[in-house]
Structures are given as structure tokens and as C-alpha cells.
Design a protein around this motif. Structure first.
Motif, PDB file in Angstrom:
ATOM      1  N   UNK A  15       0.842  -1.207   0.000  1.00 23.64           N
ATOM      2  CA  UNK A  15       0.000   0.000   0.000  1.00 23.64           C
ATOM      3  C   UNK A  15       0.875   1.254   0.000  1.00 23.64           C
ATOM      4  N   UNK A  16       1.879   1.291   0.872  1.00 26.59           N
ATOM      5  CA  UNK A  16       2.761   2.462   0.957  1.00 26.59           C
ATOM      6  C   UNK A  16       3.513   2.671  -0.352  1.00 26.59           C
ATOM      7  N   UNK A  17       3.983   1.578  -0.945  1.00 24.47           N
ATOM      8  CA  UNK A  17       4.738   1.676  -2.186  1.00 24.47           C
ATOM      9  C   UNK A  17       3.859   2.186  -3.329  1.00 24.47           C
ATOM     10  N   UNK A  18       2.679   1.625  -3.468  1.00 26.96           N
ATOM     11  CA  UNK A  18       1.766   2.068  -4.530  1.00 26.96           C
ATOM     12  C   UNK A  18       1.330   3.521  -4.290  1.00 26.96           C
ATOM     13  N   UNK A  19       1.088   3.878  -3.037  1.00 30.08           N
ATOM     14  CA  UNK A  19       0.687   5.258  -2.718  1.00 30.08           C
ATOM     15  C   UNK A  19       1.786   6.247  -3.070  1.00 30.08           C
ATOM     16  N   UNK A  20       3.026   5.896  -2.764  1.00 36.12           N
ATOM     17  CA  UNK A  20       4.150   6.767  -3.090  1.00 36.12           C
ATOM     18  C   UNK A  20       4.229   6.968  -4.591  1.00 36.12           C
ATOM     19  N   UNK A  21       4.063   5.889  -5.342  1.00 34.13           N
ATOM     20  CA  UNK A  21       4.156   5.984  -6.801  1.00 34.13           C
ATOM     21  C   UNK A  21       3.094   6.925  -7.360  1.00 34.13           C
ATOM     22  N   UNK A  22       1.877   6.896  -6.800  1.00 37.77           N
ATOM     23  CA  UNK A  22       0.809   7.788  -7.264  1.00 37.77           C
ATOM     24  C   UNK A  22       1.026   9.213  -6.761  1.00 37.77           C
ATOM     25  N   UNK A  23       1.538   9.363  -5.555  1.00 42.54           N
ATOM     26  CA  UNK A  23       1.717  10.701  -4.989  1.00 42.54           C
ATOM     27  C   UNK A  23       2.816  11.487  -5.709  1.00 42.54           C
ATOM     28  N   UNK A  24       3.896  10.801  -6.076  1.00 39.51           N
ATOM     29  CA  UNK A  24       4.999  11.485  -6.748  1.00 39.51           C
ATOM     30  C   UNK A  24       5.792  10.487  -7.581  1.00 39.51           C
ATOM     31  N   UNK A  25       5.368  10.336  -8.818  1.00 36.43           N
ATOM     32  CA  UNK A  25       6.036   9.378  -9.699  1.00 36.43           C
ATOM     33  C   UNK A  25       7.514   9.718  -9.866  1.00 36.43           C
ATOM     34  N   UNK A  26       7.837  10.997  -9.979  1.00 35.25           N
ATOM     35  CA  UNK A  26       9.234  11.400 -10.171  1.00 35.25           C
ATOM     36  C   UNK A  26      10.091  11.000  -8.969  1.00 35.25           C
ATOM     37  N   UNK A  27       9.601  11.260  -7.768  1.00 33.25           N
ATOM     38  CA  UNK A  27      10.332  10.885  -6.558  1.00 33.25           C
ATOM     39  C   UNK A  27      10.445   9.365  -6.449  1.00 33.25           C
ATOM     40  N   UNK A  28       9.354   8.678  -6.683  1.00 32.25           N
ATOM     41  CA  UNK A  28       9.323   7.217  -6.589  1.00 32.25           C
ATOM     42  C   UNK A  28      10.306   6.583  -7.576  1.00 32.25           C
ATOM     43  N   UNK A  29      10.280   7.061  -8.796  1.00 30.51           N
ATOM     44  CA  UNK A  29      11.095   6.454  -9.849  1.00 30.51           C
ATOM     45  C   UNK A  29      12.574   6.819  -9.751  1.00 30.51           C
ATOM     46  N   UNK A  30      12.917   7.767  -8.888  1.00 34.75           N
ATOM     47  CA  UNK A  30      14.325   8.115  -8.706  1.00 34.75           C
ATOM     48  C   UNK A  30      14.776   7.867  -7.264  1.00 34.75           C
ATOM     49  N   UNK A  31      14.013   7.079  -6.531  1.00 41.78           N
ATOM     50  CA  UNK A  31      14.367   6.824  -5.137  1.00 41.78           C
ATOM     51  C   UNK A  31      15.677   6.049  -5.039  1.00 41.78           C
ATOM     52  N   UNK A  32      16.331   6.165  -3.896  1.00 45.35           N
ATOM     53  CA  UNK A  32      17.606   5.463  -3.727  1.00 45.35           C
ATOM     54  C   UNK A  32      17.458   3.955  -3.907  1.00 45.35           C
ATOM     55  N   UNK A  33      18.501   3.394  -4.448  1.00 46.38           N
ATOM     56  CA  UNK A  33      18.501   1.950  -4.715  1.00 46.38           C
ATOM     57  C   UNK A  33      18.256   1.111  -3.487  1.00 46.38           C
ATOM     58  N   UNK A  34      18.803   1.500  -2.350  1.00 52.11           N
ATOM     59  CA  UNK A  34      18.642   0.688  -1.143  1.00 52.11           C
ATOM     60  C   UNK A  34      17.177   0.599  -0.742  1.00 52.11           C
ATOM     61  N   UNK A  35      16.415   1.653  -0.984  1.00 49.67           N
ATOM     62  CA  UNK A  35      14.978   1.607  -0.683  1.00 49.67           C
ATOM     63  C   UNK A  35      14.299   0.648  -1.650  1.00 49.67           C
ATOM     64  N   UNK A  36      14.600   0.780  -2.927  1.00 49.22           N
ATOM     65  CA  UNK A  36      13.998  -0.095  -3.934  1.00 49.22           C
ATOM     66  C   UNK A  36      14.306  -1.556  -3.651  1.00 49.22           C
ATOM     67  N   UNK A  37      15.562  -1.861  -3.387  1.00 48.22           N
ATOM     68  CA  UNK A  37      15.947  -3.249  -3.132  1.00 48.22           C
ATOM     69  C   UNK A  37      15.336  -3.763  -1.836  1.00 48.22           C
ATOM     70  N   UNK A  38      15.240  -2.922  -0.816  1.00 53.78           N
ATOM     71  CA  UNK A  38      14.634  -3.346   0.449  1.00 53.78           C
ATOM     72  C   UNK A  38      13.155  -3.673   0.270  1.00 53.78           C
ATOM     73  N   UNK A  39      12.432  -2.773  -0.375  1.00 54.18           N
ATOM     74  CA  UNK A  39      10.993  -2.990  -0.591  1.00 54.18           C
ATOM     75  C   UNK A  39      10.769  -4.209  -1.478  1.00 54.18           C
ATOM     76  N   UNK A  40      11.422  -4.222  -2.635  1.00 55.77           N
ATOM     77  CA  UNK A  40      11.194  -5.330  -3.571  1.00 55.77           C
ATOM     78  C   UNK A  40      11.725  -6.652  -3.030  1.00 55.77           C
TER      79      UNK A  40
END
Length: 190
Positions: free
Chosen positions: A103-128
Motif C-alpha cells: 500500500x505504501x509503495x503504490x501510494x508513493x508511486x501515485x503521490x509522486x512518480x518522479x520521486x518514486x522512480x528516482x528513489x535510492x537503490x537501497x529503498x527499492x531493493x529493500x521494498x522489492x
């Protein structure tokens, strides 16, 4: 608490749809190569998968557990003991965390696609990494029959897409790293 072929089917198919959309979204993200239309399609699949997962949870709690956390905990403990020989119901909390993370991940993507798509790798790897760990275990370890084989195949497909698609992906985050152009790709000096 009622359980019938129809309710069992509803519970199974909502999670199957959720996981299929999860895999589709990840594959689209990995292959997007900064194409906005692919990322938009991935975001829709990601969100629809999250909604399907929440529907699965609601159906399971309603039809199987009677909206009782204690009953769901006991069911999780019993199922864990059947599969790994260790009676442990706290895996239910990991399922709750899975839902919250999605839910948090999908919400972030809708709230700010630019921020979500350029987030730090460690966040992406941790979530995924966490979401993939739970999805893999729910299908390949705890799954029975066809869902186990589907989970293994989906894992293989995602690994292949990640392996072969990484070099064509975007700068950081969900679209992956960008490799610098090879010396041959640069225009010759004159």
C-alpha cells in the motif's frame, strides 16, 4: 465463518490475480527503459495487484477467520507447522507488513512518480526484496499444486527479465541502473 467451493475459489483467485499483477508490474518496470507508457502501465498493474491482495485478505478474514485475528494467527501457526514443522503463527504479522508495504509503495508511486522512480537503490531493493521474499514463500514454499509451479516459473521469468533487462533500464530505482555508453557507442573524435 462460512466455507464453500465458491468462497474458497474467491480466496484463491484474488491472490492469484494479485500475484499475476505483481509479476506483470515488475516485468514492465524492468523493461520500461524510461518509457512513460510502460511505467504508467506498470503503476496501474502494481495498484490493481495491491487492491486484489487486499481483497484476498478481506475475503480470507471474512469467510475463513470470521474477522478474528486469533483465528488467523492459529491458522497460520497450523499451516506453518504442516509445511516446516515449526508451529509459528507470527508469519501473519509478515503478511500484514506485506500489505502495508505494498500500500505504501503504490501510494508513493501515485503521490509522486518522479520521486518514486528516482528513489535510492537501497529503498527499492529493500521494498522489492521483502515483497519478493513473501511472494516466493507464499507460492513456492507454502503453495500447493499448480500455484507452487506458477510461483517458481514467475520467479524464473522475473530473474531472466532482471538479468537481461538491467542494461536497458532507467537511471536508478524501479527502472534499474543505466550503464555508461560503451566506447564504441561514442562518436569518433576528429
Amino acid at each position: 465463518m462460512e466455507s464453500s467451493a465458491a468462497t474458497d475459489s474467491l480466496i484463491r483467485w484474488t491472490i492469484r490475480v494479485a500475484l499475476a499483477l505483481y509479476v506483470a508490474a515488475l516485468a514492465l518496470r524492468l523493461m520500461a527503459n524510461r518509457r512513460r507508457s510502460w511505467l504508467d502501465a506498470a503503476r496501474l498493474a502494481w495498484t490493481a495487484g495491491c487492491v486484489a491482495f487486499l481483497t484476498h485478505v478481506a475475503c480470507a478474514f471474512h469467510f475463513v477467520h470470521g474477522w478474528s485475528h486469533a483465528a488467523a494467527y492459529e491458522h497460520t501457526a497450523r499451516r506453518t507447522a504442516e509445511v516446516v514443522g515449526w508451529r509459528w503463527g507470527s508469519g501473519l504479522y509478515l503478511n500484514y507488513l506485506f500489505g502495508i508495504a505494498w500500500i505504501a509503495d503504490a501510494s508513493w508511486w501515485w503521490a509522486s512518480a518522479a520521486s518514486y522512480e528516482s528513489r535510492p537503490r537501497w529503498i527499492e531493493w529493500s521494498v522489492q526484496g521483502f515483497l519478493a521474499f513473501i511472494a516466493f514463500n507464499s507460492t513456492a514454499v507454502f503453495g500447493v499444486g499448480a500455484i507452487r509451479w506458477w510461483g517458481l516459473a514467475a520467479t524464473g521469468v522475473l530473474l531472466a527479465v532482471a538479468w537481461f533487462g538491467t542494461g536497458r533500464a532507467g537511471p536508478t530505482g524501479p527502472t534499474g541502473p543505466t550503464r555508461p555508453p560503451s566506447p564504441r557507442a561514442r562518436s569518433p573524435r576528429r
